[in-house]
Design a protein around this motif. Structure first.
Motif, PDB file in Angstrom:
ATOM      1  N   SER A   1      65.607  63.547  16.288  1.00 49.07           N
ATOM      2  CA  SER A   1      64.293  62.975  16.596  1.00 49.07           C
ATOM      3  C   SER A   1      63.207  63.703  15.810  1.00 49.07           C
ATOM      4  O   SER A   1      63.436  64.791  15.255  1.00 49.07           O
ATOM      5  CB  SER A   1      64.002  63.096  18.094  1.00 49.07           C
ATOM      6  N   PRO A   2      61.996  63.138  15.768  1.00 47.14           N
ATOM      7  CA  PRO A   2      60.883  63.798  15.074  1.00 47.14           C
ATOM      8  C   PRO A   2      60.428  65.098  15.724  1.00 47.14           C
ATOM      9  O   PRO A   2      59.618  65.822  15.128  1.00 47.14           O
ATOM     10  CB  PRO A   2      59.767  62.745  15.139  1.00 47.14           C
ATOM     11  N   VAL A   3      60.917  65.380  16.928  1.00 42.43           N
ATOM     12  CA  VAL A   3      60.501  66.613  17.611  1.00 42.43           C
ATOM     13  C   VAL A   3      61.659  67.616  17.716  1.00 42.43           C
ATOM     14  O   VAL A   3      61.643  68.505  18.564  1.00 42.43           O
ATOM     15  CB  VAL A   3      59.926  66.308  19.013  1.00 42.43           C
ATOM     16  N   ASN A   4      62.644  67.483  16.835  1.00 39.91           N
ATOM     17  CA  ASN A   4      63.764  68.434  16.830  1.00 39.91           C
ATOM     18  C   ASN A   4      63.293  69.875  16.723  1.00 39.91           C
ATOM     19  O   ASN A   4      63.850  70.781  17.352  1.00 39.91           O
ATOM     20  CB  ASN A   4      64.719  68.136  15.675  1.00 39.91           C
ATOM     21  N   ASP A   5      62.266  70.096  15.896  1.00 36.89           N
ATOM     22  CA  ASP A   5      61.768  71.461  15.706  1.00 36.89           C
ATOM     23  C   ASP A   5      61.208  72.031  17.006  1.00 36.89           C
ATOM     24  O   ASP A   5      61.416  73.213  17.330  1.00 36.89           O
ATOM     25  CB  ASP A   5      60.706  71.497  14.607  1.00 36.89           C
ATOM     26  N   LEU A   6      60.553  71.183  17.786  1.00 38.59           N
ATOM     27  CA  LEU A   6      59.965  71.643  19.039  1.00 38.59           C
ATOM     28  C   LEU A   6      61.046  71.897  20.093  1.00 38.59           C
ATOM     29  O   LEU A   6      61.002  72.900  20.808  1.00 38.59           O
ATOM     30  CB  LEU A   6      58.967  70.607  19.563  1.00 38.59           C
ATOM     31  N   ILE A   7      62.014  70.993  20.175  1.00 41.81           N
ATOM     32  CA  ILE A   7      63.093  71.168  21.145  1.00 41.81           C
ATOM     33  C   ILE A   7      63.901  72.423  20.824  1.00 41.81           C
ATOM     34  O   ILE A   7      64.347  73.144  21.727  1.00 41.81           O
ATOM     35  CB  ILE A   7      63.978  69.911  21.191  1.00 41.81           C
ATOM     36  N   ALA A   8      64.085  72.716  19.522  1.00 38.35           N
ATOM     37  CA  ALA A   8      64.791  73.940  19.140  1.00 38.35           C
ATOM     38  C   ALA A   8      64.032  75.175  19.615  1.00 38.35           C
ATOM     39  O   ALA A   8      64.645  76.154  20.062  1.00 38.35           O
ATOM     40  CB  ALA A   8      64.992  73.980  17.628  1.00 38.35           C
ATOM     41  N   LYS A   9      62.713  75.148  19.530  1.00 41.96           N
ATOM     42  CA  LYS A   9      61.920  76.283  20.007  1.00 41.96           C
ATOM     43  C   LYS A   9      62.059  76.464  21.520  1.00 41.96           C
ATOM     44  O   LYS A   9      62.147  77.590  22.023  1.00 41.96           O
ATOM     45  CB  LYS A   9      60.449  76.095  19.643  1.00 41.96           C
ATOM     46  N   VAL A  10      62.078  75.356  22.236  1.00 44.80           N
ATOM     47  CA  VAL A  10      62.273  75.432  23.687  1.00 44.80           C
ATOM     48  C   VAL A  10      63.665  75.998  23.989  1.00 44.80           C
ATOM     49  O   VAL A  10      63.827  76.846  24.870  1.00 44.80           O
ATOM     50  CB  VAL A  10      62.093  74.051  24.343  1.00 44.80           C
ATOM     51  N   GLY A  11      64.657  75.554  23.228  1.00 43.93           N
ATOM     52  CA  GLY A  11      65.998  76.098  23.401  1.00 43.93           C
ATOM     53  C   GLY A  11      66.062  77.579  23.152  1.00 43.93           C
ATOM     54  O   GLY A  11      66.828  78.305  23.812  1.00 43.93           O
ATOM     55  N   ASP A  12      65.261  78.071  22.210  1.00 44.52           N
ATOM     56  CA  ASP A  12      65.239  79.504  21.924  1.00 44.52           C
ATOM     57  C   ASP A  12      64.764  80.317  23.126  1.00 44.52           C
ATOM     58  O   ASP A  12      65.171  81.471  23.304  1.00 44.52           O
ATOM     59  CB  ASP A  12      64.337  79.792  20.719  1.00 44.52           C
ATOM     60  N   VAL A  13      63.891  79.724  23.959  1.00 46.78           N
ATOM     61  CA  VAL A  13      63.451  80.426  25.170  1.00 46.78           C
ATOM     62  C   VAL A  13      64.650  80.693  26.073  1.00 46.78           C
ATOM     63  O   VAL A  13      64.835  81.804  26.586  1.00 46.78           O
ATOM     64  CB  VAL A  13      62.389  79.604  25.920  1.00 46.78           C
TER      65      VAL A  13
END
Length: 294
Positions: A169-181
């Motif tokens: 999705s276009p927000v893969n980068d954001l979801i990856a950051k949330v996953g890093d938490v």
């Protein structure tokens, strides 16, 4: 007094304290309950020990299958969830309640129960082999175990950043950051949830001394599932009792602008009713303590 983390999650944080999301989970929970109890092959007068009973999904399901002489021992590490079970039991004399972790059932006598059940309990234990040894100890000769466990390492390996089942999705980068938490701040706390697979379950059962060991394993990769539902509700939910809610993780990981971009995308998915994808694996295991020791 504020309930402990286990009770908070089971009573509200698992589903964002939302009736619709709770109802969506109910079908899965009923299937897990029935899968465990079907494999337990209950007799009317059995004594069943439900380890990690939570709010009583398995235990009260068992009472419906047992006769008047059957009994259920509810055990859990959380006194608060046992209080919930006591209120639900409402004085039913077939019920007993014991505070105990799965790997140290000190309040349960040797060879005193006919069946041990668990559902999504071993994932929280750092001493899973010890838990199997305890199950063996408390069972009478010929007694059975029946358990269900998610194999969380499967999805963590294949789809580590697909938190919401949205795929590419276009927000893969954001979801990856949330996953890093979750990986960075809670990784050690949740390590027992991903440090085993179905082969370990088999090995622990055999090593503990069980026979007639059977495991039913199911894996799904990118299988169509229901839509996200309400995004604001999902943000109030947490994937397990040991970690922040999705909203808390989003707030920790993203800037204001990034949160607005993620909110806009997820809200649009909800409005469109876009289906999600499910990647997961799980196992039902049953086994028997031998009638005679080898």
């Amino acid at each position: 007094m504020t309930p402990d983390k286990w009770a908070q999650w089971l009573l509200s944080r698992r589903d964002g304290d939302d009736a619709d999301l709770r109802a969506r989970h109910a079908a899965d929970l009923a299937a897990f309950r029935d899968g465990v109890l079907d494999r337990a092959a209950l007799a009317a007068d059995d004594v069943l020990l439900d380890v990690g009973c939570g709010t009583g999904l398995i235990g009260f399901g068992a009472l419906d299958r047992l006769g008047p002489d059957g009994r259920v021992v509810f055990s859990d590490i959380s006194p608060d969830v046992l209080d919930v079970c006591r209120r639900t039991a409402d004085g039913d004399g077939r019920c007993r309640f014991v505070v105990a972790p799965a790997d140290d059932l000190a309040g349960i006598a040797d060879a005193s129960v006919d069946v041990v059940t668990t559902r999504s309990v071993l994932i929280y234990s750092e001493r899973k082999a010890d838990a199997f040894a305890e199950f063996f100890r408390v069972l009478r000769p010929g007694g059975r175990i029946s358990l269900f466990e998610p194999v969380n390492g499967f999805a963590a390996r294949l789809r580590p950043d697909d938190l919401f089942g949205t795929g590419d999705s276009p927000v893969n980068d954001l979801i990856a950051k949330v996953g890093d938490v979750y990986r960075g701040t809670t990784g050690e706390a949740t390590r027992p949830m991903t440090d085993f697979d179905e082969r370990d379950l088999l090995d622990w059962a055999v090593t503990a001394g069980f026979e007639a060991v059977e495991l039913d394993y199911r894996a799904q990769i990118d299988v169509p599932a229901g839509p996200v539902g309400d995004w604001e509700t999902l943000k109030r939910a947490a994937p397990n009792p040991l970690v922040p809610t999705y909203g808390e993780a989003v707030a920790a990981a993203l800037t204001v602008d990034e949160r607005e971009r993620l909110d806009a995308y997820m809200t649009a998915l909800v409005a469109a009713g876009t289906p999600t994808r499910r990647t997961m694996a799980s196992a039902f295991l049953r086994a028997r303590r031998p009638h005679r020791e080898r």
